[in-house]
Design a protein around this motif. Structure first.
Motif, mmCIF file in Angstrom:
data_model
loop_
_atom_site.group_PDB
_atom_site.id
_atom_site.type_symbol
_atom_site.label_atom_id
_atom_site.label_comp_id
_atom_site.label_asym_id
_atom_site.label_seq_id
_atom_site.Cartn_x
_atom_site.Cartn_y
_atom_site.Cartn_z
ATOM 1 N N ALA A 219 0.828 -1.209 0.000
ATOM 2 C CA ALA A 219 0.000 0.000 0.000
ATOM 3 C C ALA A 219 0.863 1.260 0.000
ATOM 4 N N ILE A 220 1.961 1.239 0.749
ATOM 5 C CA ILE A 220 2.875 2.383 0.764
ATOM 6 C C ILE A 220 3.474 2.599 -0.622
ATOM 7 N N TYR A 221 3.963 1.511 -1.215
ATOM 8 C CA TYR A 221 4.620 1.644 -2.517
ATOM 9 C C TYR A 221 3.634 2.002 -3.633
ATOM 10 N N ALA A 222 2.344 1.766 -3.402
ATOM 11 C CA ALA A 222 1.331 2.107 -4.406
ATOM 12 C C ALA A 222 0.880 3.561 -4.320
ATOM 13 N N ILE A 223 1.296 4.271 -3.274
ATOM 14 C CA ILE A 223 0.822 5.652 -3.111
ATOM 15 C C ILE A 223 1.138 6.521 -4.329
ATOM 16 N N PRO A 224 2.384 6.597 -4.797
ATOM 17 C CA PRO A 224 2.661 7.481 -5.938
ATOM 18 C C PRO A 224 1.903 7.102 -7.201
ATOM 19 N N ILE A 273 -1.008 12.353 4.367
ATOM 20 C CA ILE A 273 -2.291 11.707 4.668
ATOM 21 C C ILE A 273 -2.292 10.262 4.199
ATOM 22 N N GLU A 274 -1.764 10.030 3.000
ATOM 23 C CA GLU A 274 -1.796 8.686 2.429
ATOM 24 C C GLU A 274 -0.896 7.726 3.196
#
Length: 393
Positions: A219-224, A273-274
């Motif tokens: 989920a972190i790596y999908a943010i951008p 936020i993300e």
């Protein structure tokens, strides 16, 4: 101006090597500041010391008319240098690994040329020389060298501010420009994902923070790529993950830390936020989290008009193919604080040593081709000279 700068070649190298051999960390640049102040005084330039703690400000002109500032940073990094050069660091564990020694030497060279040109009597403004401490890091109160100097009035009545940065990975003499956002907002975060822990043989009896992390990481790596407009660049990268100490023990906590980079302030806030939203996934899996976000330098915005002044000067001094418009990247610079106070710009000066060895910034073998020093001096000095003689503004 370039011919005059070339005449200073040996002195520029002497200054750069002196500073390189005696590196000092942020807000500890006492010897460097004294060298700068003494050199400016010998040139007959008005000097203020202890600006932004260890910063030095020189002033040329009669006080009337507009003012252009030129900034150079003075601090070094906490790195043990690997070098056999006669000018290697004499301060164990500290080295100039980013070129600030060269920046300081070049601004002193520009001061020399501008002091000479002041005698022609055609000046209609002022040049302020900003020798800045602590570009590389904040202090314990979140203050960097640029913000400290601004607080002490270094940019009062300044109409424009310029700077350069050497690039040890680009061909010597190549000059690189980028209009608009050129370097990034840089923030960091630390996070703790928590569960119950327990025996590895009985995972069903508690909550496992490592399992939670297996969901959080994608989920972190999908943010951008999934949460941010793809036309507005950003980066979220992890630099450390740690947790657990035995193969049969489920830990009760996993630690991670990373960096967040962006150009636009609204994207910067959305990224914060993300990142927290991804960590909230721990709560849905029976755990909890703690997040600590730290804001770093803002994005550096290069004013197109000011960049144009320096680009025009550069194109007159070197072959057209050596002047390049390109993207700088997601690095960070606290010069960004200054460009938010006055219209300003920074260009990159290629300074790679042509021997096949890569000497990247912030590494223990960093070094530069000193032949580029006169070129940097000339571009800074000529741009400022044209400003104060009314040829540009």
């Amino acid at each position: 101006m370039l011919d005059k700068a070339k005449a200073l070649h040996d002195e520029l190298i002497r200054l750069r090597r002196d500073i390189h051999a005696h590196p000092e960390l942020g807000f500890q640049e006492f010897r460097t500041a004294a060298l700068v102040a003494d050199t400016l005084t010998e040139l007959g330039i008005d000097v203020k010391t202890s600006v932004g703690r260890t910063g030095v400000v020189g002033q040329l002109g009669n006080g009337d008319g507009p003012t252009i500032a030129i900034r150079a940073d003075m601090d070094a990094l906490p790195i043990l240098q690997k070098s056999d050069a006669p000018y290697k660091s004499q301060n164990k564990g500290v080295m100039h690994a980013c070129g600030h020694d060269a920046h300081t030497a070049m601004l002193l060279g520009a001061a020399h040329l501008l002091k000479q040109s002041l005698a022609d009597g055609n000046w209609q403004g002022n040049v302020r020389l900003l020798f800045q401490p602590s570009e590389e890091a904040f202090d314990e109160n979140g203050i960097s060298g640029a913000t400290a100097m601004i607080s002490d009035g270094a940019l009062e009545d300044v109409d424009a501010v310029i700077a350069l940065h050497v690039a040890s990975d680009k061909p010597a003499g190549q000059i690189r420009f980028q209009d608009g956002y050129a370097l990034a907002n840089v923030d960091s975060f630390k996070a703790w994902v928590r569960g119950d822990g327990g025996h590895g043989a009985y995972p069903h009896t508690g909550s496992d923070p490592l399992h939670m992390l297996s969901v959080i990481l994608p989920a972190i790596y999908a943010i951008p790529s999934r949460q941010i407009n793809p036309l507005r660049g950003c980066v979220v990268s992890l630099g450390e993950i740690s947790g657990g100490a035995a193969p049969n023990v489920i830990p009760n906590e996993v630690y991670l830390q990373g960096t967040i980079r962006s150009y636009h302030d609204d994207v910067r806030e959305q990224l914060h936020i993300e990142v927290e939203r991804t960590l909230k996934l721990a709560e849905q899996m029976g755990g909890s989290y703690k997040l600590q976000l730290t804001k770093g330098y803002p994005a550096m915005f290069n004013n197109a008009e000011v960049n144009g002044w320096m680009r025009d000067v550069a194109q007159e001094m070197v072959a057209e193919t050596a002047v390049i418009d390109t993207e700088f990247g997601m690095g960070a610079e606290d010069f960004a604080y200054m460009t938010r106070q006055a219209k300003g710009a920074m260009f990159m000066l290629g300074a790679a040593i042509d021997d096949g060895i890569e000497r990247h910034h912030h590494t223990d073998i960093f070094d530069i081709d000193e032949s580029v020093l006169p070129l940097g001096v000339a571009i800074l000095a000529e741009t400022a000279h044209r400003f104060v003689t009314g040829k540009i503004r």
